[in-house]
Design an enzyme around this catalytic site. Structure first.
Site: not given
Length: 438
Positions: A327-329
């Site tokens: 997720e994201c990073g």
């Protein structure tokens, strides 16, 4: 019977909600009360500060992203075993999306649903009697909520306080405390909000100082007397289901943005969460059956991650036979490369065909409603997920093609945003953080 609660809110962002919330939580905890904690909206940093202040886990309550049964189930985590619940708002009290009543994602939805009176924080810098007009507007704007009283923040002097209180007395709204203007009270910040609790130096001492200020500046007995509400109804729905029964979860200064209710749901289903640290060059434990890379700050540690050979090789080995989601990073680390703020490009895991950059910062913010393109660890093809995106990175490789996209997404109001995220084999990732759906 559920414990009484309060919602700490403000007319706008940057009014001092977190300062007042932490001061109140710590002071009440020092009095021996078990303080249940919650954060309204999709914030993954403040709950860790709540836990540090009270010693109890905090959860997110989101009236847009969470269906009512899930919302009540998550609220149930906050009230369980508590003497009092203190929830912290986000943005302004009524700020949310355009949606039906109770589904806007605004703080007011949560106060109304659970009957928690609102403790309104007013930043009175640059105002005196006029602050009362703002407070009166908040008190009357939504008949579903009840204003417990006001905490004044950033008061300049005793005379300034008298002027503000005179205005509030005129409209009949009680002042339950005040904090003087003090730059040392501000917690350190970076581009996604507060510096994480685990990275904040002398956090316990800072929290105790806030508690001391609460004891001297807030009428804690009166605030406690104003707490109320019924809390969540019994028989709430299920929490999110786990992606496996033994889940390797990256956890360190670069990977920490996992919503507390997600982890709570996984554990409630009997799953075991096994943390590991990519920054310490630890690979995902090979006796796990799923791997989850949460968001965080990999852009600040890109060189360390690129040099973490045991982690990267272990992640690639894991992905050959078991699902991995980022997720994201975490998504950025699953890609081919990550360009940092200085313009240096660092090789990442190469498990997804995406290259990301943090050099030219552009804010991406908002809810995402996703329809899965294919069966994956997040659910079946056509499954509906709701998440939230908040980052400054960009995809240098452009949007995914239909054959490799994770999902088709819209914003909170149904405006199509096209294809998002990537999937390759059992590896998936996207920039949005999952809140509800599985």
């Amino acid at each position: 019977m559920n414990p009484p609660g309060l919602l700490v809110a403000a007319p706008r962002s940057s009014s001092g909600k977190t300062t007042v919330t932490l001061a109140l939580m710590r002071a009440l905890s020092r009095r021996g009360l078990a303080v249940g904690c919650a954060k309204c909206g999709p914030d993954y940093i403040d709950p860790a500060f709540h836990q540090a202040a009270t010693g109890r886990p905090s959860v997110n309550l989101d009236s847009f992203a969470m269906p009512d049964p899930l919302l009540d189930a998550v609220a149930g985590l906050a009230v369980r075993g508590a003497d009092l619940v203190v929830a912290e708002g986000s943005m302004g009290l009524f700020d949310g999306i355009v949606a039906g009543e109770g589904r806007t994602g605004a703080n007011a939805d949560i106060a109304a649903r659970y009957g928690w009176p609102v403790l309104l924080v007013l930043d009175v810098s640059g105002a005196a009697q006029s602050a009362a007009a703002m407070a009166l507007g908040c008190a009357r704007f939504d008949p579903r909520i009840r204003l417990a009283g006001i905490v004044l923040n950033k008061v300049a002097s005793a005379r300034h306080r008298r002027l503000v209180e005179a205005g509030l007395a005129r409209v009949g709204i009680p002042v339950l405390g005040a904090l003087m203007r003090d730059a040392s009270l501000v917690l350190p910040e970076r581009h996604l909000g507060l510096v994480q609790a685990r990275e904040t130096a002398d956090l316990a001492a800072r929290l105790d100082r806030l508690a001391d200020l609460a004891e001297s500046g807030l009428d804690l007995d009166a605030i406690l007397a104003h707490a109320g509400g019924d809390g969540p109804a019994a028989g709430a729905g299920p929490l999110p289901r786990p992606p496996g029964q033994r889940i390797a979860v990256a956890s360190d200064a670069a990977f920490s943005f996992l919503y507390p209710h997600m982890a709570a749901g996984w554990r409630a289903a009997g799953a075991e969460i096994v943390p590991f640290s990519p920054l310490a060059d630890a690979p995902p434990p090979q006796d796990c059956d799923a791997c989850w890379l949460p968001g965080g700050y990999p852009e600040l540690h890109a060189g360390t991650i690129a040099g973490a050979r045991r982690f990267l090789e272990g992640l690639r080995t894991f992905a050959r036979t078991r699902p991995v989601h980022g997720e994201c990073g975490g998504y950025m680390v699953l890609g081919r490369s990550l360009e940092d703020a200085a313009g240096t490009t660092h090789a990442m895991a190469g498990l997804l065909p995406v290259a990301t950059s943090y050099r030219s910062r552009k804010l991406h913010l908002g809810y995402r409603v996703a329809t899965l393109a294919a069966d994956c660890v997040l659910g079946p093809a056509g499954g509906r997920l709701v998440g939230h995106e908040f980052h400054y990175a960009s995809e240098l490789t452009g949007p995914p093609g239909a054959a490799e996209a994770l999902a088709r997404v819209t914003d909170a109001e149904g405006v199509p945003l096209g294809l998002a995220g990537h999937r390759r084999g059992q590896v998936t990732g996207s920039f949005f953080h999952l809140i509800a759906g599985r």
